[in-house]
Design an enzyme around this catalytic site. Structure first.
Site: not given
Ligand SMILES: *[C@@H]1O[C@H](CO)[C@@H](O)[C@H](O)[C@H]1NC(C)=O
Length: 405
Positions: A188, A287, A353
Site C-alpha cells: 500500500s 484493488d 489490496h
C-alpha cells in the site's frame, strides 16, 4: 455466577479482575509480537528525523538465522496518507503518526507470507533478517519541511525523507551494510515507498550486494472518479503539497515538468520507468482500497450501489461495470512492461489490496491467487534468484476476474 458471592466478599476483587485482564492482554501482545523487537532509532530526533508528532522513528526487528544471517528484508508498513494540516494533526495522535502510540493487534508487524519464518510458507526468505518499518510520517517517507506546522493545537513535523535516511543509517549499523542480499518491500503506502525509494536503497548498499525491490499494492492511479471528477489527483496533490515531497521525487521525472506539475511524479506510473534497480510489481487490477476510496468513496455512493458492485460484480449495472473495466485496463496499461531481469510482475484480477504478507495468498494455498498455475511466492522467488524468467511477467487479462480468487 456460582463464585460471584465468594469473590464479592473481598473489596479488592475487581483489582484482581483488572490484573487478570491486563495479563491476558499482555500475553496476546507478546504472542503476536514475539518474533519482533521494537528498535527506536537513536539519535534520529537530533537530526530532525521525526514522526509527525515529533517522536523518534523506529522499526520492528527480527534477526536472521542459518543461511539468512546476512540477508535483509526491509518491509515498509502501509496505512494511506494524510493530505492536509488538519488531517495530519489527527494522524499525529495515532499509531500512524507516532511511535509512542501502539495500534490495535491487527496492525502489529506481520509474521506471515513473505515475513513468515516457516519455510513451508516462505521457502526463499524464511530465515532472513526482517526490519518492519513503522510508517509514521504520513507521506510514504517522501516529505520534507524544515519548519514544523501547528494545526488544531498540534505541532506537526513533515520529515519523512529524513526519517528514511535515519532508518537506513541505523540498519546499516545493525549489519545491513554488509548484506549479501537485500530486499526492499512494502504494501500500500509502503508499496509506493518501495517504488520511490528502490534506487536509493540500491545506492546505500555495496555494489556486490544483490539488491531488489518488491512493491505490493503500490500502484495508485490518477483516474477519474465515479462522478468524472479528480478525487484521486486532488488527494495526492494534497499529500504532495502538504508534505513538500517534490525534492524527494525522481529528478528525471520532475525535471521534465513545469514546477506546478512536478507533484505528479508522486504517481507510481510516472516514476517506475526511472527506477534504477530490479523491481517486482505485485498488484491487483481490482484493488479494493482504491475502488472504494479513490474511485467511489462513500460520499459519492449514498445508495451503496458502487460498494456492492465492487464486492459482487454480478450486481453492477452497465455504467458501474464499465467504470471497473476502465480501472482494470488503466492499471495494466500504467504498470506497463519491462525486461524480465529488471522487472517482475504479478498483476492479478482479484478484489484485494495487500497480498504479500498473507500466508494463503503468498503461498497460493489450495491453488488460490495463482496466475497460470503459478503462485506469487514461486514467481517472485524465481525472479529474485533468477532461477527462471519464464513466469515472472504474469498479467491477468484486464477485463476478467481471476478464477482462483
Ligand atoms: C448505474 O447505477 C449508478 C449509481 O446508482 C447510476 O448513477 C447509473 O445511472 C446507473 N446506470 C444505468 C445504466 O442504469
Amino acid at each position: 455466577m456460582r463464585t460471584f458471592q465468594r469473590h464479592d466478599r473481598k473489596p479488592c476483587c475487581c483489582w484482581r479482575f483488572l490484573l487478570l485482564f491486563l495479563l491476558i492482554h499482555a500475553n496476546i501482545y507478546l504472542s503476536i509480537g514475539q518474533k519482533y523487537q521494537l528498535n527506536i532509532v537513536s539519535g534520529a530526533a537530533e537530526k530532525g528525523a521525526v514522526c509527525l508528532d515529533g517522536s523518534s522513528p523506529g522499526y520492528y526487528f527480527s534477526p536472521g538465522f542459518g543461511s539468512g544471517l546476512n540477508k535483509w528484508i526491509v518491509y515498509i508498513e502501509g496505512g494511506a496518507w494524510c493530505n492536509s494540516d488538519g488531517d495530519c494533526a489527527n494522524r499525529a495522535n495515532s499509531f500512524l503518526g507516532s511511535t509512542k502510540i501502539f495500534g490495535p493487534p491487527s496492525s502489529a508487524a506481520p509474521t506471515t507470507g513473505i515475513l513468515s519464518d516457516n519455510p513451508g510458507v516462505n521457502p526463499d526468505f524464511y530465515n532472513w533478517n526482517v526490519a518492519w518499518v513503522r510508517y509514521c510520517d504520513g507521506a510514504s517517507f517522501l516529505g520534507d519541511r524544515d519548519e514544523p506546522v501547528v494545526s488544531q493545537g498540534q505541532t506537526i513535523y513533515y520529515r519523512g525523507a529524513r526519517v528514511w535516511d535515519a532508518i537506513m543509517e541505523d540498519l546499516k549499523g545493525k549489519g545491513m551494510a554488509v548484506a549479501e542480499e537485500a530486499l526492499l518491500a512494502g504494501c500500500s503506502a509502503g508499496g509506493l515507498t518501495t517504488i520511490h525509494r528502490c534506487s536509493s536503497f540500491r545506492d546505500v548498499l555495496p555494489p556486490q550486494t544483490l539488491v531488489k525491490c518488491f512493491a505490493d499494492a503500490g500502484f495508485f492511479l490518477d483516474i477519474p472518479d465515479l462522478r468524472g471528477g479528480q478525487n484521486s489527483a486532488n488527494y495526492y496533490h494534497g499529500v504532495a503539497v502538504t508534505h513538500n515531497v517534490m525534492g524527494n521525487l525522481d529528478s528525471v521525472c520532475t525535471s521534465s515538468r513545469a514546477p506546478d506539475a512536478q507533484w505528479e511524479c508522486i504517481f507510481a506510473h510516472n516514476v517506475l520507468p526511472y527506477v534504477r534497480a530490479p523491481i517486482y510489481i505485485l498488484q491487483s487490477t481490482l484493488d479494493s482500497w482504491q475502488l472504494q476510496t479513490l474511485v467511489g468513496p462513500k460520499w459519492m455512493d449514498p445508495t451503496g450501489e458502487w460498494n456492492s458492485c465492487v464486492n459482487n460484480m454480478m450486481t453492477c449495472n452497465s455504467t458501474l461495470l464499465s467504470a471497473i473495466r476502465g480501472y482494470q485496463r488503466k492499471m495494466v496499461e500504467d504498470i506497463g512492461s519491462g525486461s524480465a531481469e529488471e522487472r517482475g510482475e504479478f498483476v492479478i484480477s482479484c478484489l484485494a489490496h495487500c497480498m504479500s504478507a498473507d500466508n494463503n495468498r503468498w503461498s497460493g494455498h489450495g491453488g488460490k491467487f495463482t496466475i497460470r498455475g503459478k503462485t506469487m511466492q514461486q514467481s517472485f522467488g524465481d525472479w529474485f534468484y533468477g532461477r527462471s524468467l519464464e513466469d515472472v511477467l504474469l498479467v491477468d487479462e484486464p477485463s476478467s476476474v481471476n478464477p482462483t480468487c
